[in-house]
Motif scaffolding. Structure first.
Motif, mmCIF file in Angstrom:
data_model
loop_
_atom_site.group_PDB
_atom_site.id
_atom_site.type_symbol
_atom_site.label_atom_id
_atom_site.label_comp_id
_atom_site.label_asym_id
_atom_site.label_seq_id
_atom_site.Cartn_x
_atom_site.Cartn_y
_atom_site.Cartn_z
ATOM 1 N N PRO A 91 -18.829 5.659 2.441
ATOM 2 C CA PRO A 91 -17.977 4.742 3.192
ATOM 3 C C PRO A 91 -16.919 5.462 4.007
ATOM 4 O O PRO A 91 -16.486 4.978 5.039
ATOM 5 N N SER A 104 -20.160 -1.028 7.778
ATOM 6 C CA SER A 104 -19.112 -0.671 6.826
ATOM 7 C C SER A 104 -18.223 -1.838 6.430
ATOM 8 O O SER A 104 -17.506 -1.757 5.434
ATOM 9 N N ASP A 105 -18.228 -2.912 7.211
ATOM 10 C CA ASP A 105 -17.444 -4.088 6.839
ATOM 11 C C ASP A 105 -18.047 -5.326 7.494
ATOM 12 O O ASP A 105 -18.822 -5.228 8.450
ATOM 13 N N LEU A 123 -18.313 6.072 7.353
ATOM 14 C CA LEU A 123 -18.707 4.906 8.137
ATOM 15 C C LEU A 123 -17.539 4.262 8.858
ATOM 16 O O LEU A 123 -17.716 3.365 9.665
#
Length: 350
Positions: free
Chosen positions: A4, A141-142, A7
């Motif tokens: 993460p 990533s989100d 990313l």
């Protein structure tokens, strides 16, 4: 798996080559561990999965349940128990399957070619199964970066990081997808031992399929039982794709008994939370930084993780490593004091 931290400045990561099943590493493969470490002591301590090491006690089963086909009434009883346990108003919204992995592989087969975005890093089978069926797949990533997708997939709580996306955020995504005939898939494989508010099933958003695992929390992964929860029309489609007798008679009977026993689940949740704290303290004492996880597994970082895997393997302790994140290790919970003591001794000698 994708880090993460790597990313954060990338909107999405397109996948151009299908991921072969044999390229995905999973926990639980003790045969491979034994071949790799032939001199390790037996019995092995398998901490490579997130399966409860203290399983639900299997009730007595009539002999004839093994020799006849499962009855529709038995499936209906299981679905009623699941509806009660998961707080789903209509049992017709629930589909019983031979494990959530079967559902993960099924969903991409009966949906049209779609743009799929997966909140990652996460359980890699989601990515592989959608790619295998020709869908356009990206890892994001989100959730703010998933507004162009036809299908959005969220593992909640996440495996292996333990990240939990609030139900309110998932509802917002589901509502946006519903407006364009899209779909939200929420994999809640490890949610049973979290507060009920972590799940969206009791007030299911539109255009949403929730996957619930049975074997992990109840410690009976070999039973192969899982559920899909969706509106009744979509649930009917999934049920038709699975076909008749998808779940064995013993699994129907044992699943019903377990889901109807809230006292066992409450006591198990309390024990798992205590064991999680004990494992965190043990890992930190061995020089790990605990990154997260759930009460059923912990994700930790160590700069010598690769060497520690080798050391633990020689001591008959199997943990989950990540080729894309060589400093990450995932630890399940030991079962019984002997296993705890062996893990402690092995870690302190690493």
């Amino acid at each position: 798996m994708r880090d993460p931290e790597h990313l954060g400045s990338v909107s999405s990561l397109p996948i151009t080559q299908p991921a072969a099943a044999e390229q995905i590493s999973h926990g639980g493969n003790l045969d491979a561990a034994r071949r790799r470490f032939p001199g390790a002591p037996e019995p092995w301590i398998d901490l490579s999965t997130g399966i409860n090491p203290a399983p639900f006690p299997i009730p007595d089963l009539p002999a004839e349940i093994w020799s006849r086909l499962p009855m529709r009434s038995e499936e209906e009883e299981l679905l009623a128990a699941a509806a009660m346990r998961y707080r789903v108003a209509d049992p017709g919204m629930i589909v019983a399957a031979p494990g959530t992995q079967a559902l993960i592989q099924l969903l991409p087969r009966f949906l049209p070619m779609s743009s799929v975005e997966i909140l990652g890093p996460t359980y890699e089978e989601h990515e592989a199964c959608w790619i295998r069926q020709g869908h356009r797949v990206s890892v994001v990533s989100d959730l703010d970066r998933s507004n162009r997708a036809d299908v959005v997939i969220v593992v909640n709580p996440n495996n292996p990081t333990g990240r939990v996306i609030p139900s309110s955020a998932l509802r917002t995504v589901a509502q946006a997808l519903a407006k364009k005939n899209g779909l939200l898939v929420v994999d809640e494989a490890f949610v049973d031992v979290l507060p009920e508010t972590a799940s969206v099933v009791s007030d299911l958003p539109p255009a949403t399929i929730v996957l619930r695992s049975f074997g992990k929390t109840y410690g009976l992964a070999g039973l192969r039982l899982g559920f899909a929860i969706a509106d009744t029309s979509l649930a009917s489609r999934i049920r038709a794709e699975l076909g008749p007798w998808a779940v064995s008679g013993p699994a129907l009977r044992i699943g019903k008994a377990a889901l109807c026993n809230p006292h066992w689940l409450a006591a198990t949740t309390t024990r798992l939370q205590s064991d999680q704290q004990r494992l965190d303290a043990m890992l930190e004492a061995a020089g790990f930084a605990v990154l997260g996880g759930t009460p059923l597994f912990r994700l930790a970082r160590h700069f010598e993780a690769v060497k520690i895997v080798e050391h633990l393997g020689r001591h008959g302790v199997h943990v989950r490593a990540f080729s894309h994140e060589p400093q990450w290790l995932r630890f399940g919970l030991p079962g019984g004091e002997a296993a705890w003591n062996r893990l402690s001794t092995a870690l302190l000698g690493a």
